[in-house]
Design a protein around this motif. Structure first.
Motif, mmCIF file in Angstrom:
data_model
loop_
_atom_site.group_PDB
_atom_site.id
_atom_site.type_symbol
_atom_site.label_atom_id
_atom_site.label_comp_id
_atom_site.label_asym_id
_atom_site.label_seq_id
_atom_site.Cartn_x
_atom_site.Cartn_y
_atom_site.Cartn_z
ATOM 1 N N ILE A 298 -4.961 -1.454 5.037
ATOM 2 C CA ILE A 298 -5.643 -0.167 5.161
ATOM 3 C C ILE A 298 -5.463 0.392 6.566
ATOM 4 O O ILE A 298 -5.126 1.575 6.752
ATOM 5 C CB ILE A 298 -7.136 -0.312 4.822
ATOM 6 C CG1 ILE A 298 -7.322 -0.717 3.355
ATOM 7 C CG2 ILE A 298 -7.880 0.987 5.114
ATOM 8 C CD1 ILE A 298 -8.750 -1.029 2.982
ATOM 9 N N GLU A 299 -5.660 -0.454 7.569
ATOM 10 C CA GLU A 299 -5.542 -0.008 8.962
ATOM 11 C C GLU A 299 -4.140 0.502 9.270
ATOM 12 O O GLU A 299 -3.964 1.570 9.880
ATOM 13 C CB GLU A 299 -5.899 -1.165 9.890
ATOM 14 C CG GLU A 299 -5.882 -0.803 11.362
ATOM 15 C CD GLU A 299 -6.269 -1.970 12.248
ATOM 16 O OE1 GLU A 299 -6.153 -1.847 13.482
ATOM 17 O OE2 GLU A 299 -6.693 -3.022 11.701
ATOM 18 N N GLY B 204 -5.900 -9.973 3.517
ATOM 19 C CA GLY B 204 -4.991 -9.080 4.228
ATOM 20 C C GLY B 204 -5.147 -7.619 3.887
ATOM 21 O O GLY B 204 -4.430 -6.773 4.434
ATOM 22 N N ALA B 205 -6.081 -7.286 2.987
ATOM 23 C CA ALA B 205 -6.220 -5.898 2.542
ATOM 24 C C ALA B 205 -6.711 -4.989 3.659
ATOM 25 O O ALA B 205 -6.269 -3.835 3.775
ATOM 26 C CB ALA B 205 -7.170 -5.825 1.350
ATOM 27 N N GLY B 206 -7.604 -5.482 4.503
ATOM 28 C CA GLY B 206 -8.103 -4.671 5.606
ATOM 29 C C GLY B 206 -6.995 -4.260 6.555
ATOM 30 O O GLY B 206 -6.950 -3.119 7.037
ATOM 31 N N ALA C 3 0.857 -1.187 0.000
ATOM 32 C CA ALA C 3 0.000 0.000 0.000
ATOM 33 C C ALA C 3 0.885 1.226 0.000
ATOM 34 O O ALA C 3 1.907 1.267 0.696
ATOM 35 C CB ALA C 3 -0.909 0.005 1.232
ATOM 36 N N THR C 4 0.521 2.233 -0.785
ATOM 37 C CA THR C 4 1.332 3.456 -0.854
ATOM 38 C C THR C 4 0.474 4.693 -0.636
ATOM 39 O O THR C 4 -0.726 4.690 -0.906
ATOM 40 C CB THR C 4 2.027 3.602 -2.226
ATOM 41 O OG1 THR C 4 1.038 3.829 -3.242
ATOM 42 C CG2 THR C 4 2.862 2.384 -2.556
ATOM 43 N N TRP C 5 1.131 5.734 -0.159
ATOM 44 C CA TRP C 5 0.548 7.071 -0.131
ATOM 45 C C TRP C 5 0.781 7.630 -1.530
ATOM 46 O O TRP C 5 1.893 7.957 -1.916
ATOM 47 C CB TRP C 5 1.253 7.888 0.939
ATOM 48 C CG TRP C 5 0.762 9.291 1.102
ATOM 49 C CD1 TRP C 5 -0.129 9.965 0.328
ATOM 50 C CD2 TRP C 5 1.168 10.200 2.134
ATOM 51 N NE1 TRP C 5 -0.305 11.237 0.796
ATOM 52 C CE2 TRP C 5 0.469 11.413 1.904
ATOM 53 C CE3 TRP C 5 2.041 10.123 3.203
ATOM 54 C CZ2 TRP C 5 0.641 12.530 2.718
ATOM 55 C CZ3 TRP C 5 2.200 11.227 4.017
ATOM 56 C CH2 TRP C 5 1.502 12.415 3.782
ATOM 57 N N ALA C 6 -0.288 7.730 -2.307
ATOM 58 C CA ALA C 6 -0.150 7.962 -3.743
ATOM 59 C C ALA C 6 0.556 9.270 -4.059
ATOM 60 O O ALA C 6 1.454 9.308 -4.908
ATOM 61 C CB ALA C 6 -1.528 7.925 -4.408
ATOM 62 N N ALA D 228 -13.944 -2.391 5.509
ATOM 63 C CA ALA D 228 -12.733 -2.076 6.279
ATOM 64 C C ALA D 228 -12.279 -0.647 6.018
ATOM 65 O O ALA D 228 -11.813 0.043 6.939
ATOM 66 C CB ALA D 228 -11.616 -3.062 5.922
ATOM 67 N N ALA D 229 -12.408 -0.186 4.778
ATOM 68 C CA ALA D 229 -12.033 1.191 4.456
ATOM 69 C C ALA D 229 -12.922 2.179 5.203
ATOM 70 O O ALA D 229 -12.432 3.160 5.780
ATOM 71 C CB ALA D 229 -12.121 1.415 2.949
#
Length: 368
Positions: A64-65, A59-61, A36-39, A96-97
């Motif tokens: 995000i957390e 594992g995506a949730g 995951a990146t800070w775009a 989750a988002a």
């Protein structure tokens, strides 16, 4: 920087040594970085190393957390937005988002219900898409079951000429065209058809202008692919060194840290204006900024950094500091001083043409 647009993750595969949780990719074991990146900043905020055949959605949730926690620690107060491709089409990820205080925009699997909703869009509802030739955007009446309230579906269609459709039934483009239209095009009965993509989002798409803006923003999610490519080709993430997942995870984070350092360096040096458009790849940065040969010359109580010709990136990122009287020049190394400067010119009988070395006054040096 603008408001954070976190994230999301491709799951690019990397070859590695044999391990019991490795998928064979072209005859070699593979790992799957889930990132995951800070775009806007181009910074990795969270990552996991998966096995090559492991589903990234569970594992995506957690990604995000952890990403939101990183943004909070960085002092970000704007509401984050999560975007991902169709591989993250899952109500649990959308939920989750929302629970993490984020908005979301996720690709939608092409299913019969969404195809029917797209077919019902009136012709006058379509608007021209931003920065994409031949594309149009609209909102359709489709809400995935079990998703957060206020979820809407944005549709993008792109005109495709019948002669451009591949005859190979495995071609990806063919899956984006409705079957009835595809048949007509392959039979030569129509000159063009439309290829469709779908996005489920809780962002504001109440007007055509807002819909077009959301679709254009979502399309830029592919920027993360550039971060992964940079880590693989510029920071050795392409090959994992061990059969141990723990060892390979450390290796992965070393590569991702190099990507972050590159982004921070370019942000601090003014080479990137915060949207990622002017950012250099690690290889380019290493060649043009870090490993640049140069010479420090001390003269007239000033220090001059002489760069080789055509190396302008360092001069651009370090325009000089009045406090230290540091000036930059791109004169070739070994440049002969002007005629009027007799203190450093070679001259017959001048015993000080080359000043003697002294522990406290070092001679000009070459700094790589």
């Amino acid at each position: 920087m603008g408001p954070p647009s976190t994230w999301t993750a491709p799951t690019s595969r990397c070859t590695g040594q044999e391990g019991r949780d490795r998928l064979q990719l072209q005859g070699r074991p593979a790992g799957r970085p889930h990132v995951a990146t800070w775009a806007e900043a181009g910074v990795v905020t969270a990552a996991d190393l998966l096995a090559g055949d492991e589903d990234p959605r569970p594992g995506a949730g957690s990604l995000i957390e952890r990403s939101v926690a990183t943004l909070n620690a960085a002092g970000v107060t704007a509401r984050p937005k999560v975007r991902g491709d169709v591989g993250y089409f899952a109500k649990d990820i959308a939920q989750a988002a929302v629970e993490a205080g984020c908005d979301f925009s996720l690709g939608v699997t092409r299913n019969p219900a969404v195809w029917r909703a797209a077919a019902a869009i009136p012709d006058d509802a379509w608007r021209k898409a931003e920065r994409m030739k031949g594309a149009q955007v609209a909102v359709c009446d489709y809400a995935p079951a079990g998703w957060p309230p206020a979820t809407m579906t944005v549709v993008r269609r792109v005109k495709v000429h019948a002669t451009d459709i591949s005859a190979d039934p495995r071609a990806r483009r063919r899956r984006t065209i409705p079957k009835a239209q595809l048949t007509l095009a392959l039979d030569g009965l129509v000159g063009h058809v439309y290829a469709y993509s779908f996005i489920a989002t809780n962002l504001d798409v109440s007007t055509p202008a807002k819909t077009v803006a959301v679709e254009a923003w979502h399309r830029m999610r592919t920027d993360i692919e550039d971060r992964i490519r940079d880590a693989k080709h510029g920071a050795a993430l392409r090959h994992l060194p061990s059969g141990s997942r723990a060892a390979n995870t450390v290796w992965m984070w070393g590569a991702l840290l190099a990507v972050n350092l590159s982004a921070w360096l370019q942000e601090l040096a003014g080479l990137d204006d915060g949207d990622g458009r002017g950012r250099n790849h690690l290889g380019t940065l290493r060649h043009r900024l870090i490993t640049v040969p140069a010479r420090l010359v001390r003269h007239a109580r000033q220090v001059t950094l002489r760069l080789p010709p055509r190396q302008q990136l360092l001069a651009q990122s370090w325009p000089g500091s009045p406090a230290t009287h540091l000036d930059l020049t791109t004169r070739p190394i070994g440049h002969v001083p002007a005629h009027g400067d007799q203190r450093t010119r070679r001259h017959p009988g001048n015993r000080h043409a080359h000043p003697p070395k002294h522990p406290h006054h070092p001679s000009p040096i070459t700094d790589a």
